[in-house]
Structures are given as C-alpha cells and as structure tokens.
Write a protein that holds these residues in place. Sequence first.
Motif, PDB file in Angstrom:
ATOM      1  N   ARG A 175       0.533  -1.502   0.279  1.00  0.00           N
ATOM      2  CA  ARG A 175      -0.361   0.083   0.114  1.00  0.00           C
ATOM      3  C   ARG A 175       1.269   1.468  -0.054  1.00  0.00           C
ATOM      4  NH1 ARG A 175      -5.158   0.544   2.260  1.00  0.00           N
ATOM      5  NH2 ARG A 175      -6.082   3.129   2.449  1.00  0.00           N
ATOM      6  N   PHE A 176       1.905   1.364   0.747  1.00  0.00           N
ATOM      7  CA  PHE A 176       2.566   2.502   1.153  1.00  0.00           C
ATOM      8  C   PHE A 176       3.139   2.477  -0.289  1.00  0.00           C
ATOM      9  CE2 PHE A 176       3.079   1.150   5.510  1.00  0.00           C
ATOM     10  CZ  PHE A 176       1.896   1.814   5.949  1.00  0.00           C
ATOM     11  N   ALA A 177       4.143   1.871  -1.236  1.00  0.00           N
ATOM     12  CA  ALA A 177       4.423   1.729  -2.074  1.00  0.00           C
ATOM     13  C   ALA A 177       3.465   2.649  -2.897  1.00  0.00           C
ATOM     14  CB  ALA A 177       5.125   0.525  -2.550  1.00  0.00           C
ATOM     15  N   PHE A 178       2.287   2.154  -3.253  1.00  0.00           N
ATOM     16  CA  PHE A 178       1.750   2.451  -4.535  1.00  0.00           C
ATOM     17  C   PHE A 178       1.471   3.525  -3.555  1.00  0.00           C
ATOM     18  CE2 PHE A 178       0.270  -1.853  -5.171  1.00  0.00           C
ATOM     19  CZ  PHE A 178       0.868  -1.707  -6.022  1.00  0.00           C
TER      20      PHE A 178
ATOM     21  N   LEU B 161       1.783   7.521  -6.472  1.00  0.00           N
ATOM     22  CA  LEU B 161       0.813   8.983  -5.974  1.00  0.00           C
ATOM     23  C   LEU B 161       1.115  10.044  -6.029  1.00  0.00           C
ATOM     24  CD1 LEU B 161      -2.854   7.318  -4.671  1.00  0.00           C
ATOM     25  CD2 LEU B 161      -2.479   7.497  -7.158  1.00  0.00           C
ATOM     26  N   LEU B 162       1.544  10.224  -4.791  1.00  0.00           N
ATOM     27  CA  LEU B 162       2.819  11.349  -4.213  1.00  0.00           C
ATOM     28  C   LEU B 162       3.695  11.808  -5.708  1.00  0.00           C
ATOM     29  CD1 LEU B 162       2.480  10.736  -0.549  1.00  0.00           C
ATOM     30  CD2 LEU B 162       0.891  12.716  -1.899  1.00  0.00           C
ATOM     31  N   ASP B 163       4.779  11.021  -5.933  1.00  0.00           N
ATOM     32  CA  ASP B 163       5.269  10.732  -6.185  1.00  0.00           C
ATOM     33  C   ASP B 163       5.149  11.982  -7.902  1.00  0.00           C
ATOM     34  OD1 ASP B 163       8.438  11.002  -6.723  1.00  0.00           O
ATOM     35  OD2 ASP B 163       7.602   9.341  -8.589  1.00  0.00           O
ATOM     36  N   THR B 164       4.120  11.251  -8.636  1.00  0.00           N
ATOM     37  CA  THR B 164       3.076  12.090  -9.591  1.00  0.00           C
ATOM     38  C   THR B 164       2.944  13.399  -9.359  1.00  0.00           C
ATOM     39  OG1 THR B 164       2.591   9.362 -10.481  1.00  0.00           O
ATOM     40  CG2 THR B 164       1.613  11.716 -11.285  1.00  0.00           C
TER      41      THR B 164
END
Length: 163
Positions: free
Chosen positions: A140-143, A147-150
């Motif tokens: 979950r944290f990776a996904f 999102l945050l990176d995008t």
Amino acid sequence: MLTRLQNAVEQWGGKNKLIDQWLNNRRQLLIHYCQLANLPPYDNSPQLPDSDGVHHFCNLLVDYVSEGHFEVYDQVVSECEKHGEDSRQLASRIVPQIAKSTDVALDFNDKFGAPFDDDDERMMELDEALSRLGQAMEERFAFEDKLLDTLHRHYSEELQAQP
C-alpha cells in the motif's frame, strides 16, 4: 517500512498540510506496528502485546486507511487529473491496487479490534495476521508513494515553468 516513510517525508514533506498530516499518521501507524510485531527498534519485549495496545493499533489502522480513501486519495487523484491523461490513468490504476490492502486492514481490525483477554484464542493468530498485514501495508505504501511522486513531479514542473 520506516526507511520508505523517511524517504517519503524528505521528498514530499512540507508541500501540503494534508499530506504532511497523512505522512505523520503513517509514522504513528508504523511505530505501533513495529511495537506490536516486536520489530526493531522495538524488539526488546519477549511478551505478547496487551489487548489495549492491539486495540489502539487497530484504531490507528482504520483511521489511516479511512483518511487515505476519504481525504487524501480524492485530493491526489483530483490533482493528477489536472495534469493530463498519463497522470489520470496512473491514478486510476493505482487506487484499486491500494483497495486490496484496505480489505486486509479491515479484516485485521474485525478480528483483533475488539478487546480480548490474555488467554484469548486470537492471540495465537496475531503474529501471522501481523505479518500478512505488514506485507499488505508495505505494498500500500509503495502505491501511495507512486501517487505522491506523480503529484510532486507535476507540482515541481509547474514551479519551474513559472517566471
């Protein structure tokens, strides 16, 4: 998981109050997870966690999952939609992947969220359930970080384009 969190705070912290709060809540969740699972740096207790500690962790878990779904993801997805089709498509692929870990988290809460005695049968299943939950939350944290990176990438591009 704690290293991933520290990287997330360094990369996206201070950009948005909601995201800062969310990352802080992730930190609290991870600290309590490590304490329950007896993981470093909290691996010095040979005894099983108490009912109050498990119950508190379940509350943090449900709050974190709910905050993501009902506050943060909506804002992040909305921002991604503003930044073009690629960002919108990425968000539409990632959010359903995050939902899988929500099911694991809610199952954990259903099983362990209610108070119990030290000799409760559920305690025999806690280690395995924590392991399963830890794996789901890691994914979950990776996904979430994708999102945050995008969002951050497009935010940075907008700032660079401004005179």
